[in-house]
Design an enzyme around this catalytic site. Structure first.
Site, PDB file in Angstrom:
ATOM      1  N   ARG A  91       0.845  -1.209   0.000  1.00 14.45           N
ATOM      2  CA  ARG A  91       0.000   0.000   0.000  1.00 14.45           C
ATOM      3  C   ARG A  91       0.875   1.251   0.000  1.00 14.45           C
ATOM      4  NH1 ARG A  91       0.190   4.121   2.711  1.00 14.45           N
ATOM      5  NH2 ARG A  91       0.103   3.011   4.687  1.00 14.45           N
ATOM      6  N   PHE A 134       9.505  10.800  -3.502  1.00 14.98           N
ATOM      7  CA  PHE A 134       9.150  12.115  -2.963  1.00 14.98           C
ATOM      8  C   PHE A 134      10.139  12.451  -1.865  1.00 14.98           C
ATOM      9  CE2 PHE A 134       6.505  14.697  -0.030  1.00 14.98           C
ATOM     10  CZ  PHE A 134       5.842  15.566  -0.900  1.00 14.98           C
ATOM     11  N   GLY A 135      11.047  13.364  -2.140  1.00 13.19           N
ATOM     12  CA  GLY A 135      12.124  13.656  -1.199  1.00 13.19           C
ATOM     13  C   GLY A 135      11.841  14.891  -0.363  1.00 13.19           C
ATOM     14  N   SER A 170      10.124  15.553  11.557  1.00 11.81           N
ATOM     15  CA  SER A 170       8.833  16.186  11.860  1.00 11.81           C
ATOM     16  C   SER A 170       8.829  17.660  11.484  1.00 11.81           C
ATOM     17  CB  SER A 170       8.520  16.037  13.356  1.00 11.81           C
ATOM     18  OG  SER A 170       8.248  14.692  13.664  1.00 11.81           O
ATOM     19  N   CYS A 205       0.515  17.444  -0.592  1.00 10.45           N
ATOM     20  CA  CYS A 205       0.741  16.049  -1.035  1.00 10.45           C
ATOM     21  C   CYS A 205       0.642  15.103   0.159  1.00 10.45           C
ATOM     22  CB  CYS A 205       2.106  15.919  -1.701  1.00 10.45           C
ATOM     23  SG  CYS A 205       2.362  17.080  -3.061  1.00 10.45           S
ATOM     24  N   GLU A 245       4.532  10.181   7.548  1.00  7.28           N
ATOM     25  CA  GLU A 245       3.423  11.108   7.208  1.00  7.28           C
ATOM     26  C   GLU A 245       2.871  11.792   8.459  1.00  7.28           C
ATOM     27  OE1 GLU A 245       3.560  11.293   4.265  1.00  7.28           O
ATOM     28  OE2 GLU A 245       3.759   9.333   3.322  1.00  7.28           O
TER      29      GLU A 245
HETATM   30  P1  TGC Z   1       2.887  25.745   9.170  1.00  8.28           P
HETATM   31  O1  TGC Z   1       3.202  27.136   9.532  1.00  8.28           O
HETATM   32  O2  TGC Z   1       1.843  25.015   9.938  1.00  8.28           O
HETATM   33  O3  TGC Z   1       2.495  25.671   7.641  1.00  8.28           O
HETATM   34  C1  TGC Z   1       3.323  26.179   6.633  1.00  8.28           C
HETATM   35  C2  TGC Z   1       2.425  26.425   5.432  1.00  8.28           C
HETATM   36  O4  TGC Z   1       1.827  25.179   5.067  1.00  8.28           O
HETATM   37  C3  TGC Z   1       0.388  25.266   5.207  1.00  8.28           C
HETATM   38  N1  TGC Z   1      -0.062  23.997   5.770  1.00  8.28           N
HETATM   39  C4  TGC Z   1      -0.779  23.130   5.070  1.00  8.28           C
HETATM   40  N2  TGC Z   1      -1.283  23.176   3.824  1.00  8.28           N
HETATM   41  C5  TGC Z   1      -1.974  22.123   3.406  1.00  8.28           C
HETATM   42  N3  TGC Z   1      -2.201  21.036   4.176  1.00  8.28           N
HETATM   43  C6  TGC Z   1      -1.704  20.946   5.418  1.00  8.28           C
HETATM   44  N4  TGC Z   1      -1.909  19.854   6.142  1.00  8.28           N
HETATM   45  C7  TGC Z   1      -0.966  22.023   5.921  1.00  8.28           C
HETATM   46  N5  TGC Z   1      -0.325  22.266   7.102  1.00  8.28           N
HETATM   47  C8  TGC Z   1       0.210  23.479   6.983  1.00  8.28           C
HETATM   48  C9  TGC Z   1       0.155  26.434   6.144  1.00  8.28           C
HETATM   49  O5  TGC Z   1      -1.120  27.006   5.946  1.00  8.28           O
HETATM   50  C10 TGC Z   1       1.260  27.373   5.725  1.00  8.28           C
HETATM   51  O6  TGC Z   1       0.888  27.952   4.501  1.00  8.28           O
HETATM   52  P2  TGC Z   1       1.344  29.471   4.139  1.00  8.28           P
HETATM   53  O7  TGC Z   1       0.585  29.790   2.916  1.00  8.28           O
HETATM   54  O8  TGC Z   1       0.949  30.304   5.323  1.00  8.28           O
HETATM   55  O9  TGC Z   1       2.815  29.423   3.939  1.00  8.28           O
HETATM   56  O10 TGC Z   1       4.252  24.960   9.169  1.00  8.28           O
HETATM   57  P3  TGC Z   1       4.991  24.322  10.359  1.00  8.28           P
HETATM   58  O11 TGC Z   1       6.393  24.161   9.927  1.00  8.28           O
HETATM   59  O12 TGC Z   1       4.715  25.089  11.626  1.00  8.28           O
HETATM   60  O13 TGC Z   1       4.250  22.909  10.423  1.00  8.28           O
HETATM   61  C11 TGC Z   1       4.184  22.225  11.580  1.00  8.28           C
HETATM   62  C12 TGC Z   1       3.873  20.741  11.334  1.00  8.28           C
HETATM   63  C13 TGC Z   1       4.499  19.953  12.457  1.00  8.28           C
HETATM   64  C14 TGC Z   1       2.366  20.551  11.312  1.00  8.28           C
HETATM   65  C15 TGC Z   1       4.438  20.250   9.982  1.00  8.28           C
HETATM   66  O14 TGC Z   1       5.782  20.538   9.916  1.00  8.28           O
HETATM   67  C16 TGC Z   1       4.246  18.764   9.767  1.00  8.28           C
HETATM   68  O15 TGC Z   1       3.204  18.318   9.304  1.00  8.28           O
HETATM   69  N6  TGC Z   1       5.283  17.955  10.072  1.00  8.28           N
HETATM   70  C17 TGC Z   1       5.262  16.518   9.776  1.00  8.28           C
HETATM   71  C18 TGC Z   1       5.968  16.296   8.505  1.00  8.28           C
HETATM   72  C19 TGC Z   1       5.744  14.907   7.983  1.00  8.28           C
HETATM   73  O16 TGC Z   1       4.647  14.365   7.979  1.00  8.28           O
HETATM   74  N7  TGC Z   1       6.829  14.313   7.441  1.00  8.28           N
HETATM   75  C20 TGC Z   1       6.761  13.033   6.820  1.00  8.28           C
HETATM   76  C21 TGC Z   1       7.095  13.193   5.355  1.00  8.28           C
HETATM   77  S1  TGC Z   1       6.984  11.750   4.459  1.00  8.28           S
HETATM   78  C22 TGC Z   1       8.512  11.475   3.828  1.00  8.28           C
HETATM   79  O17 TGC Z   1       9.219  12.349   3.477  1.00  8.28           O
HETATM   80  C23 TGC Z   1       8.968  10.068   3.790  1.00  8.28           C
HETATM   81  S2  TGC Z   1       7.661   8.948   3.972  1.00  8.28           S
HETATM   82  C24 TGC Z   1       7.060   8.811   2.429  1.00  8.28           C
HETATM   83  C25 TGC Z   1       7.908   7.838   1.672  1.00  8.28           C
HETATM   84  O18 TGC Z   1       7.790   6.609   1.974  1.00  8.28           O
HETATM   85  O19 TGC Z   1       8.667   8.238   0.800  1.00  8.28           O
END
Ligand code: TGC
Length: 410
Positions: free
Chosen positions: A103, A142-143, A151, A259, A384
């Site tokens: 998946r 997807f890097g 995080s 994404c 994610e």
């Molecule tokens: P923050 O200030 O909250 O947001 C920055 C900008 O992004 C917008 N935004 C979103 N837009 C769409 N959907 C969402 N869920 C959004 N969350 C935030 C937000 O409105 C803002 O937009 P703008 O226009 O004002 O610039 O940013 P933050 O840095 O404070 O975020 C905090 C946090 C912790 C929620 C965020 O960093 C986060 O979600 N962290 C987790 C990252 C994560 O899930 N990483 C896993 C990535 S997967 C991967 O790379 C490997 S697994 C996949 C694989 O197998 O290849």
């Protein structure tokens, strides 16, 4: 063992469907789920134990998945299937009933790599990559994540600098990237401004045969063994000016986060597939195995566990269904996705672990699926967005106060 109180289920979800989940879905949606289940039964179940033991991702299954129509399933145009969000969710849970690693392939290829191009790409990028990717003729990765930025992707240190002639030059390292070693194209997110300023993050479409791009598989995994996770290295990777994802929607971290929303949505459903498969495995086992002169299923302690599992699985499907209908209606929010990802992963891993326990010693082998699911779900729960990321996303939604870091201002 049919009694007035025990009827065989005719729900497409099987015996676990206690509350009439079947009635929530259209005939077309159920047919989609059953077609994916037949694929899993034919192409995944017979081989998954050996793939898992040998840490093999079956590359040859990719075009088969393309023919099945699960790659970029909810996207329209460019040869993509254009199916509903609920159909995609049902497909994800059937695939994950087979194995989270398979998946995950569909999520990385479809939700992340194709999703980035479909949402943010130029017409040329879409025309070039999407038809081949939906057919399974090209693989994408997807890097985003880095060794020092998990995080908190805003702290990424991979850079993209534009030279006077217009070329971009990328440098950096990405880690935990699914499919990197078999990918034909990588979507690489890089900092074009100051390190730490999420607003400077942009995405680039990087053919993996570009000089300076290398990928190596991460070995020694105890989870998702039938899946590929990699580290990407970018050393002076030179790209033409038009390699950037040009859409305004891709400026800053909202580009990759949109994404991630798609991939997290698939997990809301997928986790329930792993939970359902664990439940089915342990129900069959406890009905069939006799200890102390009676089937294990006849003991009150077993039935209490089965009942709790069924309640949790029914609840998880109701949540997934609600979120799926919201996505199709265009009303889905990040807080809804965080609720589903957080809770359905937690629930699923608990069920898989309980099921392993009920299988006794036999539960530690690959003959039975629950421990494999539980181990896989350790990754699914982490990638994610960890539990904590989703708790804090919900905390911010509920209070208006960001608490991701001490004295957080964002
Ligand atoms: P923050 O200030 O909250 O947001 C920055 C900008 O992004 C917008 N935004 C979103 N837009 C769409 N959907 C969402 N869920 C959004 N969350 C935030 C937000 O409105 C803002 O937009 P703008 O226009 O004002 O610039 O940013 P933050 O840095 O404070 O975020 C905090 C946090 C912790 C929620 C965020 O960093 C986060 O979600 N962290 C987790 C990252 C994560 O899930 N990483 C896993 C990535 S997967 C991967 O790379 C490997 S697994 C996949 C694989 O197998 O290849």
């Amino acid at each position: 063992m049919s009694t007035p109180f025990h009827a065989e289920s005719d729900s497409f979800l099987g015996r676990v469907d206690v509350v009439g989940l079947d009635a929530l879905f259209s005939e077309q949606e159920k047919a989609t789920a059953l077609a994916v289940r037949a694929f899993v039964d034919e192409h995944i179940r017979p081989h998954i134990a050996s793939w898992y033991e040998d840490a093999v991702f079956p590359r040859e299954i990719v075009p088969e998945m393309g023919r099945l129509g699960v790659l970029g399933m909810p996207y329209a145009g460019y040869g993509c299937p254009g199916r509903s969000a609920v159909e995609y969710g049902l497909a994800a849970q059937e695939l994950e009933a087979g194995d989270s690693g398979l998946r995950t392939f569909v999520s990385v290829q479809g939700s992340l790599a194709m999703g980035a191009i479909h949402k943010h790409g130029s017409e040329e990028q879409k025309e070039h990559w999407l038809p081949r990717m939906t057919a399974g003729e090209a693989v994408g990765c997807f890097g985003l994540t880095e060794p020092g930025a998990g995080s908190d992707p805003a702290s990424m240190t991979t850079t993209a600098r534009q030279e006077a002639g217009g070329d971009w030059v990328l440098n950096g390292t990405k880690r935990w990237i699914g499919l990197g070693t078999i990918a034909d194209v990588a979507i690489v997110w890089a900092q074009t401004g100051e390190i730490g300023d999420g607003r400077g993050v942009r995405g680039f479409v990087v053919p993996t045969d570009t000089p300076g791009f290398t990928a190596e598989a991460i070995t020694g995994k105890l989870s998702m063994r039938a899946s590929i996770q990699t580290e990407l290295h970018l050393e002076d990777v030179r790209l033409p000016a038009d390699a950037i994802l040009p859409a305004d929607s891709a400026i800053g971290l909202k580009g990759p986060f949109q994404c991630l929303n798609e991939a997290r949505y698939g997990i809301v459903w997928g986790a329930m597939g792993a939970a359902r498969d664990s439940f089915d495995a342990v129900l069959d086992y406890t009905m069939g195995r006799t200890q102390f002169g009676a089937p294990l299923a006849s003991y009150q302690l077993t039935q209490a566990k089965l009942a709790d599992m069924a309640v949790a699985i029914n609840r998880g499907y109701l949540l997934a269904h609600q979120i799926g209908r919201a996505k199709d209606a265009g009303t889905l929010t990040p807080a809804m996705i965080s609720t589903g990802k957080l809770d359905n992963c937690r629930v699923a891993i608990g069920i898989a672990r309980d099921a392993r326990e009920m299988l006794g010693g036999n539960g530690v082998t690959l003959e039975h699926s629950p421990l494999r699911h539980a181990n896989n779900l350790e990754s699914v729960r982490t990638y994610e967005g960890t539990d904590e990321v989703h708790q804090l996303t919900l905390g911010r939604h509920l209070t208006g106060i960001g608490a991701f870091a001490p004295h957080a201002t964002r």
